[in-house]
Scaffold this motif. Sequence first.
Motif, PDB file in Angstrom:
ATOM      1  N   ILE A   1       0.816  -0.790  -0.371  1.00 26.51           N
ATOM      2  CA  ILE A   1       0.345   0.019  -0.052  1.00 26.51           C
ATOM      3  C   ILE A   1       0.752   1.533  -0.435  1.00 26.51           C
ATOM      4  N   LEU A   2       2.151   1.868   0.534  1.00 31.08           N
ATOM      5  CA  LEU A   2       2.824   2.382   0.296  1.00 31.08           C
ATOM      6  C   LEU A   2       4.468   1.638   0.087  1.00 31.08           C
ATOM      7  N   ARG A   3       4.792   2.240  -0.739  1.00 34.41           N
ATOM      8  CA  ARG A   3       5.940   1.941  -1.384  1.00 34.41           C
ATOM      9  C   ARG A   3       7.090   3.531  -0.570  1.00 34.41           C
ATOM     10  N   VAL A   4       8.553   2.479   0.280  1.00 33.55           N
ATOM     11  CA  VAL A   4       9.448   2.889   0.784  1.00 33.55           C
ATOM     12  C   VAL A   4      10.655   2.582   0.188  1.00 33.55           C
ATOM     13  N   ALA A   5      11.431   3.744   0.180  1.00 31.04           N
ATOM     14  CA  ALA A   5      13.075   3.792  -0.366  1.00 31.04           C
ATOM     15  C   ALA A   5      13.294   4.426   0.086  1.00 31.04           C
ATOM     16  N   HIS A   6      14.731   4.037   0.590  1.00 31.53           N
ATOM     17  CA  HIS A   6      16.258   4.543   1.285  1.00 31.53           C
ATOM     18  C   HIS A   6      15.995   5.860   0.858  1.00 31.53           C
ATOM     19  N   GLY A   7      16.214   7.083   1.429  1.00 25.29           N
ATOM     20  CA  GLY A   7      16.337   8.384   1.610  1.00 25.29           C
ATOM     21  C   GLY A   7      15.483   9.125   0.354  1.00 25.29           C
ATOM     22  N   ALA A   8      14.349   8.444   0.578  1.00 23.23           N
ATOM     23  CA  ALA A   8      13.492   9.165   0.354  1.00 23.23           C
ATOM     24  C   ALA A   8      11.856   9.127   1.319  1.00 23.23           C
TER      25      ALA A   8
END
Length: 256
Positions: free
Chosen positions: A76-83
């Motif tokens: 449901i969520l998109r998690v990206a390192h540094g963003a």
Amino acid sequence: MSHVKRLPPDQTKALMGDVSRRSVREVIAEKLAALISSGVLAVGDELPGERELATSLSVSRETVRGAIAILASHRILRVAHGARTTVATADVRSLVRGVQAAGFEGPYDLESVHEARLLVERRIAADAARNINEVGLAKLRASIVAQEESGDDPVRFLLCDRDFHATLYRAAGNDVFFDVAMSLYNHLLDHRRRIVAKPGAIAESLSDHRAILTAMENGNPEMAERSVVGHATRIYLTTRAFLDGTSPNSADSALE
């Protein structure tokens, strides 16, 4: 006869603590999912930062991270390192089901929803004024502080706003009223984000919320009814003006 093994007290306490923390993460995940389902948070939107979310929801940053991890595991969520974490999909059915997730089916016209909301919330407010305890009052007070700290951020404010109303509805002590009231609250909630982004809108809602809190603190059912009627009417009039593309000034004068 089988022997039931009992855990030592320290292990039992640790286990219960883990269950409690996990359940809080799940509750916060469902709250965020409900905002996505209702359109307050749209696909591609960035979530507020962990600190802001923790303040708005009156939980720890660790709890927020756990809730985000749950939503990310459901894609449901998109998690990206540094963003910043972003909304990946508006389909939250894998996590949240039932009346609180999507609200009534409808479609219903705004006037009918407003009439139903007045009927339900007047009863809820009166019952809440009679029944609310110090824990509930503390939650309402904390929500007011969080709303003040949200500044002019409509998403942060609506996170706090939803918690404020949910606490009020829960204080009435009727689970059916709670579910119905939350469904009515969710109606056209996607428009509220743009409405509360207008100058002065958050301050007006905060003033309404303070009046509701005062009624709760005084344990005054009549004052509570008047305060929620004024607040619900303001929401109706500003939403009506938004949908019609007219000025909300007439809505303000109707409540003075």
